[in-house]
Design a protein around this motif. Structure first.
Motif, PDB file in Angstrom:
ATOM      1  N   GLY A   2       0.784  -1.102  -0.055  1.00 60.71           N
ATOM      2  CA  GLY A   2       0.041   0.204   0.035  1.00 60.71           C
ATOM      3  C   GLY A   2       0.803   1.239   0.072  1.00 60.71           C
ATOM      4  O   GLY A   2       0.262   2.492   0.223  1.00 60.71           O
ATOM      5  N   ALA A   3       2.021   1.185  -0.329  1.00 54.91           N
ATOM      6  CA  ALA A   3       2.832   2.500  -0.277  1.00 54.91           C
ATOM      7  C   ALA A   3       3.437   2.682  -1.778  1.00 54.91           C
ATOM      8  O   ALA A   3       3.578   1.876  -2.675  1.00 54.91           O
ATOM      9  N   ARG A   4       3.656   3.951  -1.918  1.00 56.77           N
ATOM     10  CA  ARG A   4       4.312   4.379  -3.115  1.00 56.77           C
ATOM     11  C   ARG A   4       5.656   4.742  -3.088  1.00 56.77           C
ATOM     12  O   ARG A   4       5.935   5.521  -1.982  1.00 56.77           O
ATOM     13  N   LEU A   5       6.218   4.317  -4.118  1.00 57.92           N
ATOM     14  CA  LEU A   5       7.840   4.783  -3.816  1.00 57.92           C
ATOM     15  C   LEU A   5       8.260   5.940  -5.047  1.00 57.92           C
ATOM     16  O   LEU A   5       8.055   5.633  -6.005  1.00 57.92           O
ATOM     17  N   SER A   6       8.573   6.899  -4.327  1.00 58.35           N
ATOM     18  CA  SER A   6       9.089   7.830  -5.570  1.00 58.35           C
ATOM     19  C   SER A   6      10.514   8.224  -5.008  1.00 58.35           C
ATOM     20  O   SER A   6      11.176   7.646  -4.144  1.00 58.35           O
ATOM     21  N   VAL A   7      11.116   8.934  -5.942  1.00 58.59           N
ATOM     22  CA  VAL A   7      12.626   9.123  -6.099  1.00 58.59           C
ATOM     23  C   VAL A   7      12.965  10.325  -6.231  1.00 58.59           C
ATOM     24  O   VAL A   7      12.620  11.049  -7.346  1.00 58.59           O
ATOM     25  N   VAL A   8      14.001  11.013  -5.527  1.00 60.70           N
ATOM     26  CA  VAL A   8      14.643  12.257  -5.916  1.00 60.70           C
ATOM     27  C   VAL A   8      16.043  11.982  -6.190  1.00 60.70           C
ATOM     28  O   VAL A   8      16.814  11.463  -5.467  1.00 60.70           O
ATOM     29  N   ALA A   9      16.274  12.230  -7.392  1.00 60.40           N
ATOM     30  CA  ALA A   9      17.666  12.020  -8.111  1.00 60.40           C
ATOM     31  C   ALA A   9      18.126  12.910  -8.900  1.00 60.40           C
ATOM     32  O   ALA A   9      17.186  13.735  -9.461  1.00 60.40           O
ATOM     33  N   PRO A  10      19.293  12.870  -9.347  1.00 58.65           N
ATOM     34  CA  PRO A  10      19.814  13.779 -10.547  1.00 58.65           C
ATOM     35  C   PRO A  10      18.991  13.489 -11.678  1.00 58.65           C
ATOM     36  O   PRO A  10      18.584  12.490 -11.914  1.00 58.65           O
ATOM     37  N   GLU A  11      18.559  14.559 -12.508  1.00 56.82           N
ATOM     38  CA  GLU A  11      17.800  14.681 -13.785  1.00 56.82           C
ATOM     39  C   GLU A  11      18.630  13.924 -14.687  1.00 56.82           C
ATOM     40  O   GLU A  11      19.678  13.501 -15.185  1.00 56.82           O
ATOM     41  N   GLY A  12      17.601  12.686 -15.300  1.00 55.68           N
ATOM     42  CA  GLY A  12      17.918  11.929 -16.388  1.00 55.68           C
ATOM     43  C   GLY A  12      18.373  10.769 -15.943  1.00 55.68           C
ATOM     44  O   GLY A  12      18.828   9.858 -16.734  1.00 55.68           O
ATOM     45  N   LEU A  13      18.425  10.284 -14.630  1.00 52.31           N
ATOM     46  CA  LEU A  13      19.018   9.078 -14.184  1.00 52.31           C
ATOM     47  C   LEU A  13      18.014   7.946 -14.202  1.00 52.31           C
ATOM     48  O   LEU A  13      16.748   7.866 -13.849  1.00 52.31           O
ATOM     49  N   GLU A  14      18.127   7.073 -15.506  1.00 50.96           N
ATOM     50  CA  GLU A  14      17.018   6.128 -15.772  1.00 50.96           C
ATOM     51  C   GLU A  14      17.019   5.212 -14.617  1.00 50.96           C
ATOM     52  O   GLU A  14      15.891   4.604 -14.542  1.00 50.96           O
ATOM     53  N   PRO A  15      17.908   4.587 -13.961  1.00 47.60           N
ATOM     54  CA  PRO A  15      17.575   3.707 -13.218  1.00 47.60           C
ATOM     55  C   PRO A  15      16.521   4.112 -11.828  1.00 47.60           C
ATOM     56  O   PRO A  15      15.698   3.385 -11.567  1.00 47.60           O
ATOM     57  N   ALA A  16      16.629   5.408 -11.524  1.00 46.62           N
ATOM     58  CA  ALA A  16      15.590   6.236 -10.648  1.00 46.62           C
ATOM     59  C   ALA A  16      14.309   5.920 -11.205  1.00 46.62           C
ATOM     60  O   ALA A  16      13.353   5.770 -10.611  1.00 46.62           O
ATOM     61  N   GLU A  17      14.116   6.347 -12.535  1.00 42.85           N
ATOM     62  CA  GLU A  17      12.974   6.349 -13.164  1.00 42.85           C
ATOM     63  C   GLU A  17      12.067   5.180 -13.182  1.00 42.85           C
ATOM     64  O   GLU A  17      11.000   4.849 -13.032  1.00 42.85           O
ATOM     65  N   VAL A  18      13.014   3.950 -13.602  1.00 41.76           N
ATOM     66  CA  VAL A  18      12.558   2.558 -13.668  1.00 41.76           C
ATOM     67  C   VAL A  18      12.053   2.411 -11.994  1.00 41.76           C
ATOM     68  O   VAL A  18      11.051   1.618 -11.925  1.00 41.76           O
ATOM     69  N   LEU A  19      12.885   2.454 -10.974  1.00 41.79           N
ATOM     70  CA  LEU A  19      12.401   2.484  -9.841  1.00 41.79           C
ATOM     71  C   LEU A  19      11.081   3.097  -9.397  1.00 41.79           C
ATOM     72  O   LEU A  19      10.169   2.658  -8.625  1.00 41.79           O
ATOM     73  N   ALA A  20      11.117   4.195  -9.728  1.00 44.34           N
ATOM     74  CA  ALA A  20       9.678   4.896  -9.152  1.00 44.34           C
ATOM     75  C   ALA A  20       8.348   4.205  -9.962  1.00 44.34           C
ATOM     76  O   ALA A  20       7.535   4.151  -9.562  1.00 44.34           O
ATOM     77  N   ARG A  21       8.701   3.833 -11.257  1.00 41.46           N
ATOM     78  CA  ARG A  21       7.605   3.273 -12.192  1.00 41.46           C
ATOM     79  C   ARG A  21       7.350   1.994 -11.324  1.00 41.46           C
ATOM     80  O   ARG A  21       6.209   1.457 -11.251  1.00 41.46           O
ATOM     81  N   ALA A  22       8.187   1.145 -11.059  1.00 43.24           N
ATOM     82  CA  ALA A  22       8.375   0.153 -10.220  1.00 43.24           C
ATOM     83  C   ALA A  22       7.391   0.205  -8.919  1.00 43.24           C
ATOM     84  O   ALA A  22       6.578  -0.851  -8.464  1.00 43.24           O
ATOM     85  N   GLY A  23       7.413   1.356  -8.525  1.00 44.21           N
ATOM     86  CA  GLY A  23       6.886   1.576  -6.852  1.00 44.21           C
ATOM     87  C   GLY A  23       5.718   2.283  -7.128  1.00 44.21           C
ATOM     88  O   GLY A  23       5.022   2.576  -5.995  1.00 44.21           O
ATOM     89  N   GLY A  24       5.192   2.729  -8.120  1.00 48.71           N
ATOM     90  CA  GLY A  24       3.886   3.245  -8.378  1.00 48.71           C
ATOM     91  C   GLY A  24       3.918   4.728  -8.150  1.00 48.71           C
ATOM     92  O   GLY A  24       2.998   5.714  -7.792  1.00 48.71           O
TER      93      GLY A  24
END
Length: 296
Positions: A216-238
């Protein structure tokens, strides 16, 4: 969600029925005991002068009953106002901040921007409690779930490269600790925000992100712009990704995100005070018109 809302708006469909009855009563004023249509006017006038007839009493009774019915219908619609700051619901919806304090983060030029983004995010917490987990080679629960955001901000600002003695960058351990906080606090919904430079993001992190979303949690990521692993992680965490310069956007996301999650989970009353009961009491007032003292 601000101002007045109706929890059960479908009850408004009953108002036309009440209005139709009011029109019918107005047009057909003669009821059982109403002799105006069968008694000659001069005789009715004499009866009124003698005090044997109370003119218009039946109409008043009918209007009072219909007014009460209208108020009851409005009460059943559930007029409610927002009570977002209600402390009674503080343990249902929280935020867990996970800060990577590895040397690659704390010794980088963007470290101060990361801290600034975190402080800006705290402005969007509202009544939501928050916890802080710091991670490097290992993860530590730095601040318990609390509504004292001032204390949280002070601890946040003190984090540096010496806070976590274990060298390395293992963000999945921080997310796993966040999952423990979520389970121990029995939160209905939560936002988990990972502050990272991308170090250590891999399959283990994605696995924990999926677990958080399942709980029931959403995972968001604060990371340098354009960091693809961070974007993938955020999508996986909703969740969403934010750069360290988007602290205001993150605050807005946290301000509305938790409420939306609870509402989708059928918890709308956590934020609303139903005033229908007060309207039911008000409906008793016009009913009093139907009572009269019987003359001796």
């Amino acid at each position: 969600m601000t101002g007045l809302v109706l929890l059960r708006p479908w009850w408004l469909l009953a108002l036309p029925v009440v209005a139709a009855l009011a029109v019918l009563l107005w047009r057909r004023r003669a009821r059982l005991g109403d002799w105006e249509r069968v008694v000659r006017p001069e005789m009715m006038a004499a009866l009124r002068r003698l005090g044997h007839v109370e003119a218009g009493r039946q109409g008043v009774q009918g209007v009072g009953a219909l007014a009460a019915a209208g108020l009851v219908v409005l009460a059943l619609t559930g007029p409610a106002t927002t009570r977002r700051e209600a402390a009674a619901f503080r343990n249902l919806d929280g935020v867990i901040l996970v800060l990577d304090a590895s040397p690659s983060m704390t010794e980088a030029d963007g470290w101060s921007q990361m801290l600034t983004a975190g402080r800006a995010a705290m402005a969007g917490l509202g009544a939501r409690p928050a916890a802080l987990v710091v991670v490097a080679g290992d993860a530590y629960h730095a601040v318990d779930l609390t509504s004292d955001h001032g204390e949280l901000a002070q601890t946040w600002q003190l984090v540096d490269g010496a806070t976590v003695p274990d060298r390395g960058s293992r963000p999945w351990l921080g997310l796993a600790r966040a999952a423990d906080v979520l389970e121990e606090a029995r939160l209905v919904s939560a936002d988990v925000v990972l502050f990272t430079d991308g170090g250590g993001l891999g399959p283990e992190t994605l696995e924990v992100a999926a677990k958080l979303e399942a709980e029931g949690a959403r995972l968001s990521v604060v990371a340098p712009e354009g960091l693809e692993p961070a974007e993938v992680l955020a999508r996986a965490g909703g969740g969403q990704t934010f750069t360290p310069l988007e602290g205001v956007a993150l605050a807005g996301f946290l301000a509305e995100g938790g409420r939306a999650q609870l509402e989708r989970a059928d918890y709308p009353l956590l934020f609303l005070a139903d005033h229908g009961r007060l309207m039911l009491l008000a409906a008793l007032v016009p009913l009093l018109l139907g009572f009269r003292r019987r003359q001796p």
